[in-house]
Design a protein around this motif. Structure first.
Motif, PDB file in Angstrom:
ATOM      1  N   GLY A  14      -7.845  11.783 -11.052  1.00 33.99           N
ATOM      2  CA  GLY A  14      -7.200  10.503 -11.341  1.00 33.99           C
ATOM      3  C   GLY A  14      -6.021  10.141 -10.468  1.00 33.99           C
ATOM      4  O   GLY A  14      -5.313   9.175 -10.760  1.00 33.99           O
ATOM      5  N   ILE A  15      -5.782  10.879  -9.387  1.00 36.03           N
ATOM      6  CA  ILE A  15      -4.666  10.561  -8.493  1.00 36.03           C
ATOM      7  C   ILE A  15      -5.079   9.439  -7.550  1.00 36.03           C
ATOM      8  O   ILE A  15      -6.136   9.507  -6.915  1.00 36.03           O
ATOM      9  CB  ILE A  15      -4.230  11.799  -7.686  1.00 36.03           C
ATOM     10  N   ASN A  16      -4.256   8.415  -7.462  1.00 36.05           N
ATOM     11  CA  ASN A  16      -4.501   7.304  -6.538  1.00 36.05           C
ATOM     12  C   ASN A  16      -4.015   7.706  -5.150  1.00 36.05           C
ATOM     13  O   ASN A  16      -2.808   7.811  -4.903  1.00 36.05           O
ATOM     14  CB  ASN A  16      -3.760   6.053  -7.023  1.00 36.05           C
ATOM     15  N   LEU A  17      -4.951   7.972  -4.243  1.00 30.27           N
ATOM     16  CA  LEU A  17      -4.597   8.497  -2.922  1.00 30.27           C
ATOM     17  C   LEU A  17      -3.730   7.528  -2.127  1.00 30.27           C
ATOM     18  O   LEU A  17      -2.742   7.919  -1.510  1.00 30.27           O
ATOM     19  CB  LEU A  17      -5.868   8.818  -2.129  1.00 30.27           C
ATOM     20  N   THR A  18      -4.115   6.255  -2.147  1.00 29.95           N
ATOM     21  CA  THR A  18      -3.361   5.265  -1.376  1.00 29.95           C
ATOM     22  C   THR A  18      -1.929   5.158  -1.875  1.00 29.95           C
ATOM     23  O   THR A  18      -0.984   5.137  -1.082  1.00 29.95           O
ATOM     24  CB  THR A  18      -4.039   3.888  -1.444  1.00 29.95           C
ATOM     25  N   SER A  19      -1.750   5.116  -3.189  1.00 29.98           N
ATOM     26  CA  SER A  19      -0.399   5.012  -3.757  1.00 29.98           C
ATOM     27  C   SER A  19       0.451   6.216  -3.372  1.00 29.98           C
ATOM     28  O   SER A  19       1.618   6.074  -3.006  1.00 29.98           O
ATOM     29  CB  SER A  19      -0.473   4.899  -5.281  1.00 29.98           C
ATOM     30  N   ALA A  20      -0.131   7.415  -3.457  1.00 27.03           N
ATOM     31  CA  ALA A  20       0.616   8.628  -3.131  1.00 27.03           C
ATOM     32  C   ALA A  20       1.029   8.640  -1.662  1.00 27.03           C
ATOM     33  O   ALA A  20       2.177   8.971  -1.319  1.00 27.03           O
ATOM     34  CB  ALA A  20      -0.227   9.860  -3.450  1.00 27.03           C
ATOM     35  N   LYS A  21       0.105   8.250  -0.788  1.00 28.18           N
ATOM     36  CA  LYS A  21       0.399   8.273   0.642  1.00 28.18           C
ATOM     37  C   LYS A  21       1.415   7.201   1.032  1.00 28.18           C
ATOM     38  O   LYS A  21       2.325   7.449   1.827  1.00 28.18           O
ATOM     39  CB  LYS A  21      -0.895   8.080   1.441  1.00 28.18           C
ATOM     40  N   VAL A  22       1.255   6.007   0.458  1.00 27.42           N
ATOM     41  CA  VAL A  22       2.195   4.925   0.770  1.00 27.42           C
ATOM     42  C   VAL A  22       3.588   5.253   0.223  1.00 27.42           C
ATOM     43  O   VAL A  22       4.601   4.971   0.871  1.00 27.42           O
ATOM     44  CB  VAL A  22       1.686   3.584   0.209  1.00 27.42           C
ATOM     45  N   LEU A  23       3.639   5.860  -0.956  1.00 26.00           N
ATOM     46  CA  LEU A  23       4.929   6.278  -1.510  1.00 26.00           C
ATOM     47  C   LEU A  23       5.609   7.293  -0.604  1.00 26.00           C
ATOM     48  O   LEU A  23       6.815   7.203  -0.338  1.00 26.00           O
ATOM     49  CB  LEU A  23       4.729   6.877  -2.905  1.00 26.00           C
ATOM     50  N   ALA A  24       4.825   8.252  -0.098  1.00 28.82           N
ATOM     51  CA  ALA A  24       5.386   9.254   0.816  1.00 28.82           C
ATOM     52  C   ALA A  24       5.859   8.600   2.114  1.00 28.82           C
ATOM     53  O   ALA A  24       6.943   8.923   2.631  1.00 28.82           O
ATOM     54  CB  ALA A  24       4.341  10.327   1.113  1.00 28.82           C
ATOM     55  N   MET A  25       5.059   7.682   2.643  1.00 34.22           N
ATOM     56  CA  MET A  25       5.440   6.992   3.882  1.00 34.22           C
ATOM     57  C   MET A  25       6.703   6.168   3.682  1.00 34.22           C
ATOM     58  O   MET A  25       7.604   6.167   4.522  1.00 34.22           O
ATOM     59  CB  MET A  25       4.290   6.093   4.352  1.00 34.22           C
ATOM     60  N   THR A  26       6.804   5.466   2.554  1.00 33.92           N
ATOM     61  CA  THR A  26       7.969   4.630   2.272  1.00 33.92           C
ATOM     62  C   THR A  26       9.232   5.477   2.118  1.00 33.92           C
ATOM     63  O   THR A  26      10.285   5.156   2.681  1.00 33.92           O
ATOM     64  CB  THR A  26       7.746   3.796   1.003  1.00 33.92           C
TER      65      THR A  26
END
Length: 314
Positions: free
Chosen positions: A180-192
């Motif tokens: 259930g982990i949203n990959l895009t959200s996790a990656k964008v959060l890390a990038m931000t």
């Protein structure tokens, strides 16, 4: 002493830059865009303090947020790709940012002096610290307060559910998505988050160096940014700091007499670490050994204190 304080400033700024790449590496993404965010933070914070007489704190905050916004915008298209394509895309962003500031000419007169970005001549007179009577020690303490704060924040993230989510994405995207982990959200959060930290690092650098230009934001600096967490290891935040001290303190400054030969040693260091310590200098086995040793020493110290107390009572 000013030399050593200056070296501590460099180590602190580079540690922040390394941590901006560290949090993205937790998700398994290799990005060279950190220097682009570093440049945005440097120019925005510099413009605010020199041209609009902002205090350093709001200038750093605004510069970091704007860098984070650009990281967020870059994150959506860039993080849908992986591997070499992501490296190429983020290099392109860094080069675009560098060329953009190379062409920016925006100056205004402040107290009879023209200040602001001057295209090919760079951005000079970023002199908030000197103008407000800060000495080298004051600047060093100021920078390291941010270093300690960011290190503490990342340590907390590492040991929280957010860190577990980021590491899950980095270790196995398919497994992470299946729970259930949203990959895009996790990656964008890390990038931000990485963009905000890189912007802060850039703002601090611009004010400590008092001058930046497009050549400051080189591919070598981008390589340093990702090399720190790779060499130090992404098992914990302290590895990045250890790598910065090794590279900037010992290799770059300690071996300054070797000139450009240091670049070869830098490459050799990366090769040695990748072969001998593929998980970084502070990998999990070494960290566990340090923890066991620390626990043993503390236990021994506690027993010694109890024995002394017992003998005193006798």
């Amino acid at each position: 002493m000013d030399y050593y304080f200056g070296l501590l400033q460099i180590i602190g700024i580079h540690a922040l830059l390394g941590w901006s790449a560290y949090i993205l590496l937790l998700t398994g993404q290799l990005s060279l865009a950190q220097v682009g965010f570093f440049a945005i933070g440097a120019y925005v914070a510099g413009i605010l303090t020199t041209m609009f007489s902002f205090h350093i704190l709001p200038a750093l905050f605004i510069g970091s947020i704007i860098a984070g916004i650009f990281a967020f915008l870059v994150g959506f298209p860039a993080l849908r790709i992986r591997g070499l394509m992501l490296v190429v895309a983020t290099i392109a962003f860094t080069q675009f940012t560098s060329l953009f500031f190379f062409n920016v000419h925006w100056q205004k007169e402040v107290d009879g002096v023209l200040v602001g970005p001057d295209s090919t001549q760079g951005f000079r007179e970023i002199r908030f610290f000197a103008a407000n009577g800060w000495d080298t020690l004051d600047v060093t303490i100021f920078i390291w307060l941010f270093v300690i704060a960011v290190m503490g924040l990342l340590w907390w993230i590492d040991n929280s559910r957010a860190g577990a989510v980021l590491r899950a994405v980095g270790e196995d995207e398919l497994a992470a998505q299946s729970v259930g982990i949203n990959l895009t959200s996790a990656k964008v959060l890390a990038m931000t988050t990485g963009g905000i930290i890189a912007g802060l690092s850039g703002g601090l650098y611009a004010h400590s160096a008092t001058y930046v230009d497009h050549l400051t934001f080189s591919i070598l600096l981008a390589t340093f940014a990702i090399a720190y967490p790779i060499i130090g290891g992404i098992n914990n935040v302290f590895g990045t700091l250890a790598a910065v001290i090794m590279i900037q303190g010992l290799l770059v400054e300690g071996l300054r007499f070797l000139g450009d030969w240091r670049n070869l040693l830098f490459g050799l260091l990366i090769i040695l670490v990748m072969n001998l310590k593929p998980n970084g200098i502070l990998d999990a086995p070494l960290v566990n050994k340090i923890k066991r040793l620390t626990k043993h020493l503390l236990s021994k110290k506690h027993l010694t204190a109890q024995e002394k107390s017992h003998n005193a009572e006798s």
